[in-house]
Design a protein around this motif. Structure first.
Motif: not given
Length: 253
Positions: A8-12, A87-88, A161-164, A198-199
Motif C-alpha cells: 500500500e506504499t504510495s510514491g512522492i 520514507r526515503m 525495502f524493509v522500510i517500505d 514507490a517513486t
C-alpha cells in the motif's frame, strides 16, 4: 514471479527547481529543472562525470545546493519536518552489504539496531523482502561472499525495502554485472516499482536499463540537462551529444 500482494506504499513527487552546485569553483550541476511524478520510474542517464550521482546525492539529502531547491510533494526538502514525514532509501553502487553478517542479518539490520521489531517478526520481514526480489528463503542463511554479483544486488535492494520507502534511489544498479544479470536486476526494479508504488529514481549510464524500464529519462552531460522526455522522445531527439552517447562513441576521458 512472486505471489506477494501489492504494497500500500504510495510514491512522492519530486521537483528540482533551478539547482546549481560547484566544487572548488568548478560547476558540477547548472540550473537543473526536473519534475518527477509520484510512483514513476525516472532515469538520470549520461556519461561518467556528467553530474548524475551529484544530483542523486542532493535528492537524498547528502549534498546541499548552492542555489535552487528540491521539493517533496511540493514542500521544501530542506525542512527537517518534511524529510521526517517521508520514507526515503538509497541503493548504492557497491551494494554496501556487510560480509561478516548473513543475508538475513544484513536485510534486518536496521530493524534490529533500532529495535523496531522482535526477532521473529524481523525473520518474517526478511523472508517477505527476499520473496519481493525473487530470492528463495534459504538465501537468508548465506553470507554475501557466497552469492553471485546479481544476487548481492538483489539482497541490497531487499534491504532497502524493509522500510517500505516512498522514494527509492539507485546509483548505477547494473554496474559490474554482465548483460543477462543486468536484465534480471532491471526487471526486479520495474516489478518493485509497479508492485509498491514507490517513486523510483535511477542514475545509470546503462542505456539498455534506461530504455527498458523508464517512464521518463533525463540525459545529463557536463552538469546540464540536455534532453528530457519519454524513451521514445529521447530516441527521436536530434541532440548531437545524446546521439553520440547512444551510438556508444561518447568520450568520457
Amino acid at each position: 514471479m512472486s505471489s506477494l500482494p501489492p504494497s500500500e506504499t504510495s510514491g512522492i513527487g519530486v521537483e528540482i527547481c533551478g539547482l546549481s552546485k560547484s566544487f572548488a569553483g568548478q560547476s558540477a550541476l547548472l540550473d537543473i529543472h526536473l519534475e518527477i511524478p509520484a510512483g514513476r520510474i525516472f532515469v538520470l542517464m549520461g556519461p561518467s562525470g556528467s553530474g548524475k550521482s551529484v544530483l542523486l546525492r542532493h535528492i537524498i539529502g547528502l549534498e546541499s545546493p548552492d542555489t535552487g531547491e528540491i521539493r517533496l510533494d511540493g514542500e521544501p526538502a530542506t525542512d527537517a519536518a518534511v524529510r521526517a514525514r517521508h520514507r526515503m532509501a538509497m541503493v548504492f553502487q557497491s551494494g554496501g552489504l556487510l560480509n561478516s553478517l548473513t543475508v538475513s542479518e544484513n536485510i534486518g539490520l536496521y530493524l534490529a539496531e533500532h529495535q523496531l521489531q522482535p526477532a521473529d517478526v524481523i525473520a518474517r520481514t526478511v523472508d517477505e523482502k527476499l520473496a519481493l526480489v525473487e530470492l528463495p528463503p534459504e538465501t537468508a542463511a548465506k553470507y554475501p561472499s557466497e552469492l553471485s554479483g546479481g544476487m548481492r544486488k538483489r539482497v541490497a535492494i531487499a534491504r532497502t525495502f524493509v522500510i517500505d520507502p516512498e522514494l527509492v534511489l539507485f546509483d548505477e544498479p547494473t554496474s559490474e554485472l554482465d548483460p543477462l544479470v543486468s536484465l534480471t536486476v532491471g526487471r526486479e526494479i520495474l516489478n518493485l516499482n509497479r508492485r509498491t508504488g514507490a517513486t523510483t529514481i535511477i542514475v545509470t549510464h546503462d542505456r539498455d536499463l534506461a530504455f527498458g524500464i523508464a517512464d521518463r529519462i533525463a540525459f545529463i552531460a557536463a552538469g546540464r540537462i540536455l534532453v528530457e522526455g519519454t524513451p521514445d522522445e529521447l530516441r527521436a531527439s536530434r541532440d548531437p551529444l545524446l546521439q553520440r552517447f547512444l551510438a556508444a562513441d561518447f568520450k568520457t576521458a
